[in-house]
Design a protein around this motif. Sequence first.
Motif, PDB file in Angstrom:
ATOM      1  N   PRO A 173       0.803  -1.227   0.000  1.00  0.00           N
ATOM      2  CA  PRO A 173       0.000   0.000   0.000  1.00  0.00           C
ATOM      3  C   PRO A 173       0.834   1.274   0.000  1.00  0.00           C
ATOM      4  CG  PRO A 173      -0.182  -1.137   2.106  1.00  0.00           C
ATOM      5  CD  PRO A 173       0.498  -2.072   1.167  1.00  0.00           C
ATOM      6  N   SER A 174       1.966   1.281   0.699  1.00  0.00           N
ATOM      7  CA  SER A 174       2.783   2.492   0.741  1.00  0.00           C
ATOM      8  C   SER A 174       3.404   2.799  -0.617  1.00  0.00           C
ATOM      9  CB  SER A 174       3.875   2.373   1.815  1.00  0.00           C
ATOM     10  OG  SER A 174       4.683   1.248   1.591  1.00  0.00           O
ATOM     11  N   VAL A 175       3.922   1.775  -1.302  1.00  0.00           N
ATOM     12  CA  VAL A 175       4.500   1.976  -2.634  1.00  0.00           C
ATOM     13  C   VAL A 175       3.402   2.351  -3.634  1.00  0.00           C
ATOM     14  CG1 VAL A 175       5.652   0.827  -4.572  1.00  0.00           C
ATOM     15  CG2 VAL A 175       6.477   0.475  -2.246  1.00  0.00           C
ATOM     16  N   SER A 176       2.252   1.692  -3.542  1.00  0.00           N
ATOM     17  CA  SER A 176       1.138   1.989  -4.460  1.00  0.00           C
ATOM     18  C   SER A 176       0.661   3.428  -4.302  1.00  0.00           C
ATOM     19  CB  SER A 176      -0.022   1.027  -4.197  1.00  0.00           C
ATOM     20  OG  SER A 176       0.375  -0.312  -4.410  1.00  0.00           O
ATOM     21  N   SER A 177       0.541   3.890  -3.058  1.00  0.00           N
ATOM     22  CA  SER A 177       0.123   5.265  -2.811  1.00  0.00           C
ATOM     23  C   SER A 177       1.140   6.251  -3.360  1.00  0.00           C
ATOM     24  CB  SER A 177      -0.079   5.491  -1.313  1.00  0.00           C
ATOM     25  OG  SER A 177      -0.363   6.849  -1.036  1.00  0.00           O
ATOM     26  N   ILE A 240      -8.303  18.104  -8.211  1.00  0.00           N
ATOM     27  CA  ILE A 240      -7.984  16.674  -8.243  1.00  0.00           C
ATOM     28  C   ILE A 240      -7.041  16.351  -9.404  1.00  0.00           C
ATOM     29  CG2 ILE A 240      -9.006  14.373  -8.454  1.00  0.00           C
ATOM     30  CD1 ILE A 240     -11.642  15.666  -7.454  1.00  0.00           C
ATOM     31  N   LEU A 241      -6.114  15.445  -9.140  1.00  0.00           N
ATOM     32  CA  LEU A 241      -5.267  14.874 -10.182  1.00  0.00           C
ATOM     33  C   LEU A 241      -5.658  13.412 -10.386  1.00  0.00           C
ATOM     34  CD1 LEU A 241      -1.715  16.167  -9.172  1.00  0.00           C
ATOM     35  CD2 LEU A 241      -3.294  17.180 -10.811  1.00  0.00           C
ATOM     36  N   LYS A 242      -5.631  12.975 -11.634  1.00  0.00           N
ATOM     37  CA  LYS A 242      -5.903  11.575 -11.934  1.00  0.00           C
ATOM     38  C   LYS A 242      -4.689  10.739 -11.564  1.00  0.00           C
ATOM     39  CE  LYS A 242      -8.422   8.244 -13.672  1.00  0.00           C
ATOM     40  NZ  LYS A 242      -9.706   7.859 -13.049  1.00  0.00           N
ATOM     41  N   GLY A 243      -4.840   9.883 -10.562  1.00  0.00           N
ATOM     42  CA  GLY A 243      -3.717   9.080 -10.082  1.00  0.00           C
ATOM     43  C   GLY A 243      -3.255   8.058 -11.106  1.00  0.00           C
ATOM     44  N   ARG A 244      -1.983   7.713 -11.018  1.00  0.00           N
ATOM     45  CA  ARG A 244      -1.407   6.757 -11.970  1.00  0.00           C
ATOM     46  C   ARG A 244      -2.075   5.393 -11.885  1.00  0.00           C
ATOM     47  NH1 ARG A 244       0.789   7.184 -16.542  1.00  0.00           N
ATOM     48  NH2 ARG A 244       1.921   8.987 -15.684  1.00  0.00           N
ATOM     49  N   LEU A 245      -2.532   5.012 -10.695  1.00  0.00           N
ATOM     50  CA  LEU A 245      -3.170   3.703 -10.513  1.00  0.00           C
ATOM     51  C   LEU A 245      -4.689   3.786 -10.551  1.00  0.00           C
ATOM     52  CD1 LEU A 245      -0.862   2.196  -7.724  1.00  0.00           C
ATOM     53  CD2 LEU A 245      -0.686   1.962 -10.204  1.00  0.00           C
ATOM     54  N   GLY A 246      -5.203   4.940 -10.988  1.00  0.00           N
ATOM     55  CA  GLY A 246      -6.646   5.074 -11.191  1.00  0.00           C
ATOM     56  C   GLY A 246      -7.405   5.686 -10.032  1.00  0.00           C
ATOM     57  N   TYR A 247      -6.726   6.032  -8.937  1.00  0.00           N
ATOM     58  CA  TYR A 247      -7.389   6.639  -7.781  1.00  0.00           C
ATOM     59  C   TYR A 247      -7.090   8.136  -7.760  1.00  0.00           C
ATOM     60  CZ  TYR A 247      -8.344   1.959  -6.007  1.00  0.00           C
ATOM     61  OH  TYR A 247      -8.795   0.670  -5.867  1.00  0.00           O
TER      62      TYR A 247
END
Length: 258
Positions: A173-177, A240-247
């Motif tokens: 979760p930390s790397v994904s965030s 808002i920014l569109k996150g790289r992983l879709g969040y």
Amino acid sequence: MKIKKTIPNPVSNETSELWKEFFKRLLYIGLCIIIICLFANNNDAFRLVPLPFLFIALYQIIAIIKVCEYLINEYFPLKTPSNKIAKPLDKFFHYFALTIFFSGLLGLIFEIRNFDRTINGAVFFRNTCFIGIGIGIAFAVLLKILSPSVYDENNRRYTVISGFILGFFLLTPSVSSFVNHTLADEQRVCKNFTITETRITKKRSKEYFVYLDMEDHRNERFSVNKNKTFYKGEQIELCILKGRLGYDYVVEFNKMTK
């Protein structure tokens, strides 16, 4: 005619009892989590209800860790005395598992705040935690196939298995965030939402939260700047920014001018 007597296997019975104990503790943890979630957002007299269940859940986790050690001993039996000199590769995996664990713990300390600025952050965190557990189990099983001598020594095998599973549980979760908000699209999209509730934590260093009525008509909590004052019922602008992983990741909270 001789009748063969079936002698019960005490080891098998003991293992069965351990698994029963494991799943019983897991059930207790699940019930505690449900109760904590049900009362987590209460501001009235029920706000203290989750506290004892949090301690009960922590106690059950400690009990599970104890049971896991016996189960690991059953499925990865001890073959090497603890005083025997370990192979260099076995030492490497031992310290690698510890590195994964402490890296995940440190990473989550720095990244946990960013989940409060991520839309559907709780779902994002939960999904990546489950993925991390899967990765940790896969690493432990793959290591058993490729380098089984790692599990020959008692202390090392327990460290390696728990280090991989707990480590990737924290690290994923930390790397994904970090990837999601650091590599997000540069284009901002600003939207207005209605504040349904505000909250300030009663700590020495106060934290300010707002609950917003999102587009899918659910309430979501966000951590906001303490220098800006927001009130229930007013509009707030989220950039808002569109996150790289879709969040989607919120970079700015703006108070709407009347």
